[in-house]
Design a protein around this motif. Structure first.
Motif, short mmCIF file in Angstrom:
data_model
loop_
_atom_site.label_atom_id
_atom_site.label_comp_id
_atom_site.label_asym_id
_atom_site.label_seq_id
_atom_site.Cartn_x
_atom_site.Cartn_y
_atom_site.Cartn_z
N MET A 68 33.65 -43.71 -12.80
CA MET A 68 35.04 -42.89 -12.48
C MET A 68 35.54 -42.59 -13.67
O MET A 68 35.80 -42.97 -14.57
N GLU A 69 35.65 -41.11 -13.73
CA GLU A 69 36.07 -40.44 -14.70
C GLU A 69 37.50 -40.31 -14.80
O GLU A 69 38.38 -40.32 -13.77
N SER A 70 38.41 -40.03 -15.91
CA SER A 70 39.72 -40.03 -16.31
C SER A 70 40.17 -39.34 -17.55
O SER A 70 39.10 -39.13 -18.40
N GLY A 71 41.06 -38.86 -17.53
CA GLY A 71 41.62 -38.40 -18.97
C GLY A 71 41.67 -36.79 -19.03
O GLY A 71 42.06 -36.23 -20.19
N GLY A 72 40.96 -36.18 -17.95
CA GLY A 72 41.24 -34.66 -18.03
C GLY A 72 42.70 -34.11 -17.86
O GLY A 72 43.56 -34.94 -17.69
N GLY A 73 42.69 -32.75 -18.14
CA GLY A 73 44.20 -32.21 -18.02
C GLY A 73 44.08 -30.97 -18.52
O GLY A 73 43.07 -30.25 -18.91
N SER A 74 45.24 -30.26 -19.08
CA SER A 74 45.33 -29.03 -19.57
C SER A 74 45.93 -29.41 -21.30
O SER A 74 46.54 -30.12 -21.44
N VAL A 75 45.44 -28.38 -21.83
CA VAL A 75 45.75 -28.55 -23.27
C VAL A 75 45.45 -27.14 -23.96
O VAL A 75 44.82 -26.26 -23.27
N ALA B 110 35.82 -24.19 -23.23
CA ALA B 110 35.50 -25.56 -22.92
C ALA B 110 36.16 -25.94 -21.46
O ALA B 110 35.96 -27.06 -21.12
N THR B 111 36.84 -25.02 -20.82
CA THR B 111 37.21 -25.07 -19.52
C THR B 111 36.19 -25.33 -18.61
O THR B 111 35.45 -24.58 -18.39
N ALA B 112 36.26 -26.59 -17.95
CA ALA B 112 35.21 -26.98 -17.21
C ALA B 112 35.42 -28.04 -16.30
O ALA B 112 36.50 -28.71 -16.64
N VAL B 113 34.86 -28.63 -15.29
CA VAL B 113 34.69 -29.81 -14.89
C VAL B 113 33.77 -30.86 -15.58
O VAL B 113 32.74 -30.31 -15.91
N TYR B 114 34.33 -31.92 -15.94
CA TYR B 114 33.70 -32.72 -16.92
C TYR B 114 32.94 -34.33 -16.06
O TYR B 114 34.07 -34.66 -15.40
N TRP C 86 26.45 -40.34 -10.47
CA TRP C 86 27.34 -39.42 -11.06
C TRP C 86 28.97 -39.66 -10.58
O TRP C 86 29.04 -40.43 -9.37
N GLY C 87 30.01 -39.44 -11.51
CA GLY C 87 31.14 -39.60 -11.19
C GLY C 87 31.73 -38.49 -10.41
O GLY C 87 31.09 -37.33 -10.20
N GLN C 88 33.11 -38.54 -10.07
CA GLN C 88 33.41 -37.41 -9.14
C GLN C 88 33.94 -36.17 -10.09
O GLN C 88 34.26 -34.96 -9.58
N GLY C 89 34.24 -36.34 -11.17
CA GLY C 89 34.56 -35.12 -12.25
C GLY C 89 35.80 -35.08 -12.62
O GLY C 89 36.76 -35.79 -11.74
N THR C 90 36.28 -34.66 -13.56
CA THR C 90 37.80 -34.42 -14.00
C THR C 90 37.93 -33.16 -14.73
O THR C 90 36.91 -32.89 -15.49
N GLN C 91 38.95 -32.59 -14.31
CA GLN C 91 39.34 -31.19 -14.86
C GLN C 91 39.78 -31.08 -15.98
O GLN C 91 40.72 -31.66 -16.43
N VAL C 92 39.18 -30.17 -17.21
CA VAL C 92 39.73 -29.89 -18.41
C VAL C 92 39.92 -28.51 -18.35
O VAL C 92 39.11 -27.50 -18.05
N THR C 93 41.24 -28.05 -18.78
CA THR C 93 41.59 -26.80 -19.03
C THR C 93 42.30 -26.41 -20.28
O THR C 93 43.02 -27.19 -20.66
N VAL C 94 41.70 -25.22 -20.94
CA VAL C 94 42.22 -25.24 -22.21
C VAL C 94 42.57 -23.62 -22.19
O VAL C 94 42.03 -22.73 -22.05
N SER C 95 44.16 -23.59 -22.30
CA SER C 95 44.76 -22.19 -22.34
C SER C 95 45.96 -22.30 -23.06
O SER C 95 46.44 -23.23 -23.29
N VAL C 96 46.38 -21.15 -23.49
CA VAL C 96 47.47 -20.92 -24.08
C VAL C 96 49.04 -21.18 -23.27
O VAL C 96 48.92 -20.70 -22.01
#
Length: 128
Positions: free
Chosen positions: A5-12, A93-97, A118-128
């Motif tokens: 189980m993944e966690s910790g993704g988000g927008s940065v 780097a924006t992707a599902v991890y 596999w885990g369910q994935g966590t979204q990481v979004t890198v944007s201004v």
């Protein structure tokens, strides 16, 4: 049987950092190879880093070229959580991890088809 189980993704913002966590539930009597992958829209799943979770205190790691210098894989002492520390993130780097696992014998970082769990994935979004 392995559960992830993944966690910790988000927008940065570009240049920022995130630490992803993968909670691992498995039979620790067998060695396992744990890895982080990512998949951006329209692209193939890409392996980033792998770690051999053994029954001893040390762990062996491998980082793919795209991850070297900015991403670091590690695990906690009881080997129940695998981390991916990501620094100096770029919009690319924006992707599902995803966290993935394969039971020994296994390679430190194989292609996605060799990982059984596999885990369910966590979204990481890198944007201004």
């Amino acid at each position: 049987q392995v559960e992830l189980m993944e966690s910790g993704g988000g927008s940065v913002q570009p240049g920022g950092s995130l630490r992803l966590s993968c909670q691992v539930s498995r039979d620790t009597s067998r060695r396992a190879c744990l890895a982080w992958f990512r998949q951006a829209p329209g692209q193939e799943r890409e392996g980033l880093a792998g770690i051999l979770s053994a029954d001893v205190h040390e762990s062996t790691t491998y980082h793919a070229g795209s991850a070297k210098g900015r991403f670091t894989i590690s695990q906690d002492n009881n080997k129940r959580t695998v981390y991916l520390q990501m620094n100096n993130l770029r919009p690319s780097a924006t992707a599902v991890y995803y966290c993935a696992a394969a039971l020994s014998p296994c390679a430190l970082l194989g292609t996605s088809d060799v990982y059984t769990y596999w885990g369910q994935g966590t979204q990481v979004t890198v944007s201004v």
